[in-house]
Enzyme design. Sequence first.
Site, PDB file in Angstrom:
ATOM      1  N   HIS A  39       0.805  -1.217   0.000  1.00  0.00           N
ATOM      2  CA  HIS A  39       0.000   0.000   0.000  1.00  0.00           C
ATOM      3  C   HIS A  39       0.843   1.274   0.000  1.00  0.00           C
ATOM      4  O   HIS A  39       0.323   2.352  -0.297  1.00  0.00           O
ATOM      5  CB  HIS A  39      -0.909   0.023   1.239  1.00  0.00           C
ATOM      6  CG  HIS A  39      -2.016  -0.990   1.204  1.00  0.00           C
ATOM      7  ND1 HIS A  39      -1.805  -2.340   1.324  1.00  0.00           N
ATOM      8  CD2 HIS A  39      -3.356  -0.843   1.060  1.00  0.00           C
ATOM      9  CE1 HIS A  39      -2.953  -2.981   1.261  1.00  0.00           C
ATOM     10  NE2 HIS A  39      -3.909  -2.099   1.096  1.00  0.00           N
ATOM     11  N   HIS A  40       2.124   1.179   0.304  1.00  0.00           N
ATOM     12  CA  HIS A  40       2.910   2.377   0.624  1.00  0.00           C
ATOM     13  C   HIS A  40       4.346   2.183   0.144  1.00  0.00           C
ATOM     14  O   HIS A  40       5.185   1.744   0.922  1.00  0.00           O
ATOM     15  CB  HIS A  40       2.862   2.569   2.145  1.00  0.00           C
ATOM     16  CG  HIS A  40       3.425   3.844   2.666  1.00  0.00           C
ATOM     17  ND1 HIS A  40       4.744   3.990   3.045  1.00  0.00           N
ATOM     18  CD2 HIS A  40       2.847   5.039   2.913  1.00  0.00           C
ATOM     19  CE1 HIS A  40       4.951   5.204   3.513  1.00  0.00           C
ATOM     20  NE2 HIS A  40       3.810   5.863   3.444  1.00  0.00           N
ATOM     21  N   PHE A  41       4.718   2.438  -1.097  1.00  0.00           N
ATOM     22  CA  PHE A  41       3.984   3.068  -2.184  1.00  0.00           C
ATOM     23  C   PHE A  41       4.125   2.194  -3.427  1.00  0.00           C
ATOM     24  O   PHE A  41       4.892   1.239  -3.424  1.00  0.00           O
ATOM     25  CB  PHE A  41       4.573   4.450  -2.497  1.00  0.00           C
ATOM     26  CG  PHE A  41       4.598   5.415  -1.364  1.00  0.00           C
ATOM     27  CD1 PHE A  41       3.463   6.143  -1.030  1.00  0.00           C
ATOM     28  CD2 PHE A  41       5.747   5.605  -0.618  1.00  0.00           C
ATOM     29  CE1 PHE A  41       3.488   7.058   0.008  1.00  0.00           C
ATOM     30  CE2 PHE A  41       5.772   6.510   0.425  1.00  0.00           C
ATOM     31  CZ  PHE A  41       4.644   7.237   0.745  1.00  0.00           C
TER      32      PHE A  41
END
Length: 725
Positions: free
Chosen positions: A611-613
């Site tokens: 999710h990041h990134f």
Amino acid sequence: MDDLQFHGPPVVVPWWPEESAGNPVAPACPGAPVSVARELAGLVHTAHETALRAHQALEDWALAGAARPTPRVPAPVTPAVPAAVIEAGEAARRTPAREAGGFLRASVTYRHDGELPSAAVLRTDTTADTEGAGSWGWTVHHGAALLAEAHGLAGEGAREAAAWPVRAVPGDSRQFRALARATRDRLGPADVEMVCTEGPGSLRRVTEATHSGAETGRYHLGRLTATVDLGRGGPGTGWPALLDAAWQALHLHALHQGLHTCLVRPALLPWAGKSTEIEVLDTAQLTGSLTLEADIAAIGLVPRPHVVADMRVHTARGPLARLHNVAVILRERPGTPVGPGAAARQSGDETPPFANELHMAHAAEGDLHVAYGSPADAAQPKVRPRLPRGDLLMLDRLLTAPPAEGEGSPESEYVTEYDVPAAPWYVRENGGTVPHLMYLESSLQAAAFVGGALGASFEFPDESLTVRNLEGQDHMVRRADLLGRTVRQRTRILARTPLPGAVLQRYGYELSVDDEVFYRGESVHGFFTESALASQQGLDGGRLVPPWLRRQASYEVRAVRPDLSALPVGQGRFAFLSGTESELVRDGGTHGRGYLLCTKPVRADDWYFAHHFLNDPVMPGSCGIEMLIQMVKGYLLCTGTIDEKELNALRTPPGAELRWTYRGQILPQHHEVQAEIHLRRIHRDGKGLTAWADGSVWRDGLRIYAVDNIVLQVGDSSGEQVGHP
């Protein structure tokens, strides 16, 4: 076939004048009428010539094999909608035997990415059955463009031909945040009729529909139950009508979720290139009113707003059909801009936003030129500054337009918004309270997007570029009920400092609900080239300074090893203490008030890396802070300072000021994370309890995070002095 030929010249001009050059025409007597007998003879000759050509064509076809595509005569279709394209293909293979009913499997792919002309001329090609196996196929073209193609099997023998595709059920419950908060989840005939009249497309086959919650259904993304009408036989029925009804039902779901609000007058279309599998137990029953149940398998905004579902179809007597991977998409019409400034979306107070959810989604995992409206650059490096993806994205709209080049001041205030779900995943997995992670992410993401919109995301265009939060401080102003409400972020750029290989930006920000501020802070983001980011040396000048406990002589401290994995301080994605080895010293730490050290391995499949990134996986600093907060909770619970009832009520109180510094990152290839907390004070009175602590985080022996003044409170024990222990 030679016995069908005529010998001698024809007695009249043939029906094909262009072919008469080699056939001499008998001269007519000047002024004499042509006899009926001669005309009849000519007609008979021509008819036999036609029969000869037909027989020759049949013989050629038989020799070439039955699988040769058979061209169809082009036919105009008005209106040229996707359903008409599918129906044209199916009509090309339709025979009385096929219309009699029976089992059918079909795989159909709609290929055209856009709207068709209002009166398009379609050409269909079919593939006939081979060796009686019941296989078939067709394609539909408009000019040279392939619009759709399908193949399949018919008859009882098709039941065992191929296994039905099975979609994996996700392990984590994902959460899609609707772009509109619908007032009704059950739509009757009048509601659907209103959508047909006022919406961007026709939904004539859907008579009513019920939309369930966002986390229901097989894939935890929602479920749709609809009543559809396939008509009573004739053209426009059968499995093409079922597919059309499935498309329309998903388009209705897309409208219910507000997906149309981020585009200007979008077209409702099948998602080009997505293959749909269809299985029908008896095609003769595909008429009249049917019940369709859809499990939403995917819903999102990149590349454009879309919905994908698997479906089951029932009659009053039981199951009739199933469909796998029905996919629809909403697209802008030709010539309609989609970049910032062209938004159709309205914010909570009807202020037109400069950038909407579509742009935020592209800033997270799509086309940055859609996100920021910059001209395309085919040579753009793979890694660029991004917003978090999926459930970690906590930014929806930018209301304030950045100044045009040479106009205004970049130090202006920028307003963004985040629609908090009524039941957020991070509240459910944090024991029912809003975690500090939400305050950090919603404010820091707003700051990062503002910085990107002002051009930072396109600095150093020939190199990979990443964005990292370096430091900050925040202040909890007051408690606020955020669930189901819109949080407005106000961000001001305080300073911008260009450096070799980097750009630093300092921001001030505040969060409010209904114009009442509940949180404010300052932070610094760095936009780094790869070489500049690699120069980070940690918090101790590159020295490997171990945690406090490792610097003590073993005979001087008495540590216990509690199992924090079993404590109810976080679950699911918030189980940051799961798998840790913990060491607790009651009177230990820098202040002698209590100490806890946790050690855990880094796992490349930890949820936050995805999710990041995008193309730049790194553990969010907010997750490190949340881990330290959970360690304070774990210490208080393990030492008996609080009970489980008080544990779930602990939260950051008004007046608390948190400070953090990051000088390194945790990547999937790293091996170990260590975190420690030092209790500074624990105060209990008749009103409740307040605890203060500081913490640090190590990565493979290098200290990279320092977090000061973690404050947690249950009740209201310390009043206005909470920020100053």
